[in-house]
Design a protein around this motif. Structure first.
Motif, PDB file in Angstrom:
ATOM      1  N   LYS A 270      17.729  -4.971  10.689  1.00 49.20           N
ATOM      2  CA  LYS A 270      17.783  -6.350  10.178  1.00 49.20           C
ATOM      3  C   LYS A 270      16.483  -7.094  10.480  1.00 49.20           C
ATOM      4  CE  LYS A 270      22.779  -6.827  10.463  1.00 49.20           C
ATOM      5  NZ  LYS A 270      23.910  -7.427  11.171  1.00 49.20           N
ATOM      6  N   GLN A 271      15.945  -6.866  11.674  1.00 49.28           N
ATOM      7  CA  GLN A 271      14.714  -7.551  12.053  1.00 49.28           C
ATOM      8  C   GLN A 271      13.509  -7.018  11.277  1.00 49.28           C
ATOM      9  OE1 GLN A 271      14.546 -10.352  14.104  1.00 49.28           O
ATOM     10  NE2 GLN A 271      16.730 -10.138  13.679  1.00 49.28           N
ATOM     11  N   LEU A 272      13.480  -5.717  11.006  1.00 45.07           N
ATOM     12  CA  LEU A 272      12.389  -5.139  10.215  1.00 45.07           C
ATOM     13  C   LEU A 272      12.351  -5.728   8.804  1.00 45.07           C
ATOM     14  CD1 LEU A 272      12.599  -1.397  11.311  1.00 45.07           C
ATOM     15  CD2 LEU A 272      10.670  -2.946  11.715  1.00 45.07           C
ATOM     16  N   ASN A 273      13.510  -6.084   8.297  1.00 46.32           N
ATOM     17  CA  ASN A 273      13.568  -6.704   6.969  1.00 46.32           C
ATOM     18  C   ASN A 273      13.052  -8.135   6.974  1.00 46.32           C
ATOM     19  OD1 ASN A 273      14.571  -4.783   5.022  1.00 46.32           O
ATOM     20  ND2 ASN A 273      16.427  -4.722   6.254  1.00 46.32           N
ATOM     21  N   ASN A 274      12.834  -8.695   8.160  1.00 42.93           N
ATOM     22  CA  ASN A 274      12.335 -10.055   8.307  1.00 42.93           C
ATOM     23  C   ASN A 274      10.840 -10.058   8.676  1.00 42.93           C
ATOM     24  OD1 ASN A 274      12.409 -12.905   8.517  1.00 42.93           O
ATOM     25  ND2 ASN A 274      12.875 -12.800  10.694  1.00 42.93           N
ATOM     26  N   LEU A 275      10.155  -8.971   8.354  1.00 39.94           N
ATOM     27  CA  LEU A 275       8.740  -8.850   8.684  1.00 39.94           C
ATOM     28  C   LEU A 275       7.909  -8.601   7.430  1.00 39.94           C
ATOM     29  CD1 LEU A 275       8.881  -6.409  11.746  1.00 39.94           C
ATOM     30  CD2 LEU A 275       8.778  -8.902  11.818  1.00 39.94           C
ATOM     31  N   ARG A 276       6.637  -8.862   7.551  1.00 35.71           N
ATOM     32  CA  ARG A 276       5.645  -8.429   6.559  1.00 35.71           C
ATOM     33  C   ARG A 276       4.426  -7.965   7.345  1.00 35.71           C
ATOM     34  NH1 ARG A 276       5.598 -14.268   4.572  1.00 35.71           N
ATOM     35  NH2 ARG A 276       4.359 -15.300   6.152  1.00 35.71           N
ATOM     36  N   ILE A 277       3.558  -7.240   6.687  1.00 35.33           N
ATOM     37  CA  ILE A 277       2.357  -6.738   7.356  1.00 35.33           C
ATOM     38  C   ILE A 277       1.347  -7.878   7.500  1.00 35.33           C
ATOM     39  CG2 ILE A 277       0.411  -5.140   7.214  1.00 35.33           C
ATOM     40  CD1 ILE A 277       2.241  -3.271   5.583  1.00 35.33           C
ATOM     41  N   LYS A 278       0.928  -8.103   8.732  1.00 28.90           N
ATOM     42  CA  LYS A 278      -0.103  -9.115   9.006  1.00 28.90           C
ATOM     43  C   LYS A 278      -1.482  -8.505   8.819  1.00 28.90           C
ATOM     44  CE  LYS A 278      -1.626 -12.268  12.651  1.00 28.90           C
ATOM     45  NZ  LYS A 278      -1.311 -12.755  14.015  1.00 28.90           N
TER      46      LYS A 278
ATOM     47  N   ASN B  39      11.669  -2.238   2.870  1.00 27.29           N
ATOM     48  CA  ASN B  39      11.198  -3.611   2.877  1.00 27.29           C
ATOM     49  C   ASN B  39      10.068  -3.663   1.848  1.00 27.29           C
ATOM     50  OD1 ASN B  39       9.708  -5.965   3.336  1.00 27.29           O
ATOM     51  ND2 ASN B  39      10.222  -6.015   5.506  1.00 27.29           N
ATOM     52  N   PRO B  40      10.258  -4.364   0.723  1.00 29.64           N
ATOM     53  CA  PRO B  40       9.230  -4.411  -0.327  1.00 29.64           C
ATOM     54  C   PRO B  40       7.868  -4.892   0.169  1.00 29.64           C
ATOM     55  CG  PRO B  40      11.275  -5.396  -1.103  1.00 29.64           C
ATOM     56  CD  PRO B  40      11.450  -5.138   0.369  1.00 29.64           C
ATOM     57  N   ALA B  41       7.848  -5.660   1.253  1.00 27.86           N
ATOM     58  CA  ALA B  41       6.580  -6.172   1.796  1.00 27.86           C
ATOM     59  C   ALA B  41       5.784  -5.084   2.523  1.00 27.86           C
ATOM     60  CB  ALA B  41       6.853  -7.332   2.751  1.00 27.86           C
ATOM     61  N   PHE B  42       6.414  -3.931   2.799  1.00 21.21           N
ATOM     62  CA  PHE B  42       5.743  -2.891   3.574  1.00 21.21           C
ATOM     63  C   PHE B  42       5.007  -1.862   2.728  1.00 21.21           C
ATOM     64  CE2 PHE B  42       8.645  -3.075   7.577  1.00 21.21           C
ATOM     65  CZ  PHE B  42       8.097  -4.306   7.892  1.00 21.21           C
ATOM     66  N   GLY B  43       5.429  -1.615   1.521  1.00 23.72           N
ATOM     67  CA  GLY B  43       4.811  -0.587   0.700  1.00 23.72           C
ATOM     68  C   GLY B  43       5.415   0.782   0.968  1.00 23.72           C
TER      69      GLY B  43
ATOM     70  N   LEU C  52       4.528   2.946   4.574  1.00 28.09           N
ATOM     71  CA  LEU C  52       5.177   2.445   5.782  1.00 28.09           C
ATOM     72  C   LEU C  52       6.696   2.607   5.702  1.00 28.09           C
ATOM     73  CD1 LEU C  52       5.144   1.132   8.522  1.00 28.09           C
ATOM     74  CD2 LEU C  52       4.892  -1.097   7.392  1.00 28.09           C
ATOM     75  N   ASN C  53       7.280   2.337   4.555  1.00 27.04           N
ATOM     76  CA  ASN C  53       8.721   2.538   4.399  1.00 27.04           C
ATOM     77  C   ASN C  53       9.095   3.996   4.628  1.00 27.04           C
ATOM     78  OD1 ASN C  53      10.017  -0.023   3.814  1.00 27.04           O
ATOM     79  ND2 ASN C  53       8.847  -0.052   1.926  1.00 27.04           N
ATOM     80  N   LYS C  54       8.251   4.918   4.164  1.00 26.35           N
ATOM     81  CA  LYS C  54       8.522   6.344   4.361  1.00 26.35           C
ATOM     82  C   LYS C  54       8.512   6.697   5.848  1.00 26.35           C
ATOM     83  CE  LYS C  54       5.349   9.321   3.329  1.00 26.35           C
ATOM     84  NZ  LYS C  54       4.415  10.186   2.600  1.00 26.35           N
TER      85      LYS C  54
END
Length: 130
Positions: free
Chosen positions: A36-44, A9-13, A16-18
């Motif tokens: 699928k749900q993890l791909n619909n998130l970003r870090i708050k 997920n590009p929003a995670f960096g 976190l992706n690792k």
């Protein structure tokens, strides 16, 4: 996971992706749905303290949100190495809480995953790490 099928997920960096890629090697009910749900998130926000780090997520598109059938917590991973205490990676996924907590029992900074020699996942059906 091979490079083509790695979770990203590009929003995670990268960090976190690792972590999530290692955790998602584990098979469990609802895994495909969770990805699928993890791909619909970003870090708050990211919360940190001695031996503790939490990535707190927010949902990007509420219309795609679906947590039904995903275990809570989704993944509980325990890692250790010969020279360090155990570190627990706990991915909470539910209606109100969506976060990855990383907790080291000795209060040490958590380590890069490459340094861990032993990775166990919690079996919620049998209430033990395997």
């Amino acid at each position: 996971m091979d490079q083509e099928k790695s979770f990203n997920n590009p929003a995670f960096g990268e960090e976190l992706n690792k972590f999530l890629n290692v955790m998602l090697k584990h098979e469990f009910p609802g895994k495909d749905k969770l990805i699928k749900q993890l791909n619909n998130l970003r870090i708050k926000k990211i919360e940190e303290d001695a031996g503790f780090k939490a990535f707190v997520f927010e949902v990007v598109d509420q219309n795609l949100l679906d947590y039904e059938g995903i275990p809570y917590p989704a993944i509980d991973m325990l890692v250790s190495s010969d020279s360090h205490y155990e570190t627990e990676f706990l991915l909470h996924w539910g209606e109100c809480v969506k976060e990855l907590e990383i907790f080291n029992v000795a209060g040490e900074d958590y380590l890069e995953l490459e340094n861990f020699e032993n990775i166990q996942f919690y079996n919620f059906d049998e209430n033990k790490y395997e």
